[in-house]
Design a protein around this motif. Structure first.
Motif, PDB file in Angstrom:
ATOM      1  N   MET A   1       0.693  -0.993  -0.046  1.00  0.00           N
ATOM      2  CA  MET A   1       0.115  -0.270   0.039  1.00  0.00           C
ATOM      3  C   MET A   1       0.671   0.837   0.249  1.00  0.00           C
ATOM      4  O   MET A   1       2.055   1.450   0.597  1.00  0.00           O
ATOM      5  N   PRO A   2       0.476   2.562  -1.000  1.00  0.00           N
ATOM      6  CA  PRO A   2       1.180   3.492  -0.997  1.00  0.00           C
ATOM      7  C   PRO A   2       1.075   4.223   0.185  1.00  0.00           C
ATOM      8  O   PRO A   2       0.050   3.856   1.461  1.00  0.00           O
ATOM      9  N   ARG A   3       2.135   4.884   1.011  1.00  0.00           N
ATOM     10  CA  ARG A   3       2.553   5.349   1.996  1.00  0.00           C
ATOM     11  C   ARG A   3       2.656   6.896   2.047  1.00  0.00           C
ATOM     12  O   ARG A   3       4.006   6.819   1.253  1.00  0.00           O
ATOM     13  N   ARG A   4       1.401   8.021   2.461  1.00  0.00           N
ATOM     14  CA  ARG A   4       2.323   8.952   2.668  1.00  0.00           C
ATOM     15  C   ARG A   4       2.842   9.682   4.069  1.00  0.00           C
ATOM     16  O   ARG A   4       2.398   8.992   4.948  1.00  0.00           O
ATOM     17  N   ASP A   5       3.676  10.401   3.693  1.00  0.00           N
ATOM     18  CA  ASP A   5       4.234  10.978   5.280  1.00  0.00           C
ATOM     19  C   ASP A   5       3.486  12.017   5.769  1.00  0.00           C
ATOM     20  O   ASP A   5       2.824  12.589   5.390  1.00  0.00           O
ATOM     21  N   LEU A   6       3.362  11.137   7.315  1.00  0.00           N
ATOM     22  CA  LEU A   6       2.395  12.629   8.231  1.00  0.00           C
ATOM     23  C   LEU A   6       3.131  13.700   8.960  1.00  0.00           C
ATOM     24  O   LEU A   6       4.677  13.695   8.726  1.00  0.00           O
ATOM     25  N   PRO A   7       2.367  14.539   9.208  1.00  0.00           N
ATOM     26  CA  PRO A   7       2.755  16.354   9.326  1.00  0.00           C
ATOM     27  C   PRO A   7       3.494  15.978  10.705  1.00  0.00           C
ATOM     28  O   PRO A   7       4.108  15.145  11.165  1.00  0.00           O
ATOM     29  N   PRO A   8       4.929  16.956  10.721  1.00  0.00           N
ATOM     30  CA  PRO A   8       5.179  16.382  11.538  1.00  0.00           C
ATOM     31  C   PRO A   8       5.202  16.941  12.794  1.00  0.00           C
ATOM     32  O   PRO A   8       3.896  17.601  13.145  1.00  0.00           O
ATOM     33  N   LEU A   9       5.583  16.893  13.831  1.00  0.00           N
ATOM     34  CA  LEU A   9       4.584  17.585  15.851  1.00  0.00           C
ATOM     35  C   LEU A   9       5.146  19.238  15.688  1.00  0.00           C
ATOM     36  O   LEU A   9       6.053  19.715  15.170  1.00  0.00           O
ATOM     37  N   PRO A  10       3.928  19.239  16.946  1.00  0.00           N
ATOM     38  CA  PRO A  10       4.427  20.574  16.921  1.00  0.00           C
ATOM     39  C   PRO A  10       6.153  21.288  17.597  1.00  0.00           C
ATOM     40  O   PRO A  10       6.358  21.063  17.542  1.00  0.00           O
ATOM     41  N   PRO A  11       6.547  22.611  16.964  1.00  0.00           N
ATOM     42  CA  PRO A  11       7.649  23.015  16.773  1.00  0.00           C
ATOM     43  C   PRO A  11       7.299  23.039  19.074  1.00  0.00           C
ATOM     44  O   PRO A  11       6.093  23.564  19.495  1.00  0.00           O
ATOM     45  N   PRO A  12       8.348  22.556  19.439  1.00  0.00           N
ATOM     46  CA  PRO A  12       8.688  22.783  20.837  1.00  0.00           C
ATOM     47  C   PRO A  12       9.100  23.998  21.217  1.00  0.00           C
ATOM     48  O   PRO A  12       8.432  25.380  20.426  1.00  0.00           O
ATOM     49  N   ALA A  13       8.455  24.783  23.310  1.00  0.00           N
ATOM     50  CA  ALA A  13       7.906  25.737  23.150  1.00  0.00           C
ATOM     51  C   ALA A  13       9.672  26.609  22.710  1.00  0.00           C
ATOM     52  O   ALA A  13       9.144  27.843  22.830  1.00  0.00           O
ATOM     53  N   HIS A  14      10.295  26.358  23.008  1.00  0.00           N
ATOM     54  CA  HIS A  14      11.554  26.870  22.816  1.00  0.00           C
ATOM     55  C   HIS A  14      12.080  27.281  21.636  1.00  0.00           C
ATOM     56  O   HIS A  14      12.364  28.672  21.217  1.00  0.00           O
ATOM     57  N   LEU A  15      11.441  26.639  20.660  1.00  0.00           N
ATOM     58  CA  LEU A  15      11.253  27.636  19.395  1.00  0.00           C
ATOM     59  C   LEU A  15      10.363  28.380  18.274  1.00  0.00           C
ATOM     60  O   LEU A  15      10.879  29.172  17.796  1.00  0.00           O
ATOM     61  N   ARG A  16       9.241  28.840  19.042  1.00  0.00           N
ATOM     62  CA  ARG A  16       7.863  29.151  18.989  1.00  0.00           C
ATOM     63  C   ARG A  16       8.791  30.643  19.041  1.00  0.00           C
ATOM     64  O   ARG A  16       7.368  31.374  18.220  1.00  0.00           O
ATOM     65  N   ALA A  17       9.385  31.349  19.600  1.00  0.00           N
ATOM     66  CA  ALA A  17       9.767  32.959  19.564  1.00  0.00           C
ATOM     67  C   ALA A  17       9.943  33.325  18.128  1.00  0.00           C
ATOM     68  O   ALA A  17      10.651  33.678  17.985  1.00  0.00           O
ATOM     69  N   TRP A  18      10.663  32.366  18.018  1.00  0.00           N
ATOM     70  CA  TRP A  18      11.623  32.707  16.320  1.00  0.00           C
ATOM     71  C   TRP A  18      10.987  31.964  15.671  1.00  0.00           C
ATOM     72  O   TRP A  18      11.562  32.411  14.255  1.00  0.00           O
ATOM     73  N   LEU A  19       9.960  32.009  15.738  1.00  0.00           N
ATOM     74  CA  LEU A  19       9.041  31.061  14.091  1.00  0.00           C
ATOM     75  C   LEU A  19       7.929  32.499  13.859  1.00  0.00           C
ATOM     76  O   LEU A  19       6.702  33.143  15.372  1.00  0.00           O
ATOM     77  N   ASP A  20       7.538  32.246  12.553  1.00  0.00           N
ATOM     78  CA  ASP A  20       6.695  34.280  12.374  1.00  0.00           C
ATOM     79  C   ASP A  20       4.895  33.358  12.636  1.00  0.00           C
ATOM     80  O   ASP A  20       4.569  32.128  12.401  1.00  0.00           O
ATOM     81  N   ASP A  21       4.275  34.434  13.436  1.00  0.00           N
ATOM     82  CA  ASP A  21       3.128  33.871  13.056  1.00  0.00           C
ATOM     83  C   ASP A  21       2.015  33.194  12.499  1.00  0.00           C
ATOM     84  O   ASP A  21       1.495  32.334  12.906  1.00  0.00           O
ATOM     85  N   SER A  22       2.090  33.565  11.101  1.00  0.00           N
ATOM     86  CA  SER A  22       1.077  33.994  10.484  1.00  0.00           C
ATOM     87  C   SER A  22       1.727  32.208   9.698  1.00  0.00           C
ATOM     88  O   SER A  22       0.510  31.332   9.344  1.00  0.00           O
TER      89      SER A  22
END
Length: 219
Positions: A1-22
């Motif tokens: 059966m073909p398998r598609r990759d699953l989405p990643p986990l949410p970014p950890p708390a210490h990385l969220r400040a560096w990510l763009d909100d939108s």
């Protein structure tokens, strides 16, 4: 059966400040839509029915094997052994297929819960509740449960010695059990999603938690 990759986990708390909100919110909406489709989409229901059809196909060989062995003749015993081997050749892969699907569903549910709790968005979360899809799983599954119980208990109640063999009764009761278990799995999935949506997506204070845990402004 073909398998598609699953989405990643949410970014950890210490990385969220560096990510763009939108960007984070767009990723969350896209991942939740994908995970919701994988969890409760019509394709998943069709896949469950396909696995049940494979089980029913394999069980038909087992039923023919039982009926052949009841003849108590050498030639029929040979045919029975062939039917039993064919049945095992279908049922064993179907069992692995079902186990793979259950493990995949568990992974999808874990990711769905993780992303749903990450930066809640009322607009996206309203679509994630998917009451129509839950109902689309529930009603056909209830019908399968009813049909399976009718076949199982109807066969046992109407079987008569001399006119119905043990192999025939076992085959029809097994087929009814396959239908009943398939319907029960569908009902359980719809009910589990409904309970999760009520608990995780309509919890009191969700909006205030979202505002208090929002990403800090950049610049």
């Amino acid at each position: 059966m073909p398998r598609r990759d699953l989405p990643p986990l949410p970014p950890p708390a210490h990385l969220r400040a560096w990510l763009d909100d939108s960007v984070v919110r767009a990723d969350r909406a896209r991942f939740l839509e994908d995970l919701g489709r994988r969890s409760l989409g019509p394709g998943r229901l069709l896949l469950l029915w396909a696995i049940a059809a494979v089980f029913a196909f394999g069980w038909s060989f087992v039923g023919m094997a039982l009926m052949s062995f009841e003849q108590d003749r050498a030639l029929e015993d040979i045919f029975g052994a062939v039917y039993a081997a064919l049945g095992a050749g279908v049922l064993v892969p179907a069992g692995f297929w079902l186990a793979w699907g259950a493990r995949r569903d568990r992974q999808v549910r874990q990711l769905l819960c993780a992303w749903a709790e990450f930066e809640p968005d009322p607009v996206v979360d309203a679509r994630l509740r998917a009451p129509g899809l839950s109902l689309g799983w529930l009603l056909p599954s209830l019908g399968l449960c009813a049909l399976g119980l009718w076949v199982t208990f109807g066969t046992a109640a109407t079987a008569r010695p001399g006119s119905d063999t043990y192999g025939e009764v076992a085959y029809h009761m097994g087929l009814g059990m396959i239908l009943w278990i398939t319907g029960l799995l569908g009902v359980g999935k719809a009910a589990a999603h409904y309970r999760w949506a009520l608990r995780a997506l309509t919890a009191p204070g969700r909006g205030s938690r979202s505002a208090s845990t929002g990403l800090p402004p950049h610049g």
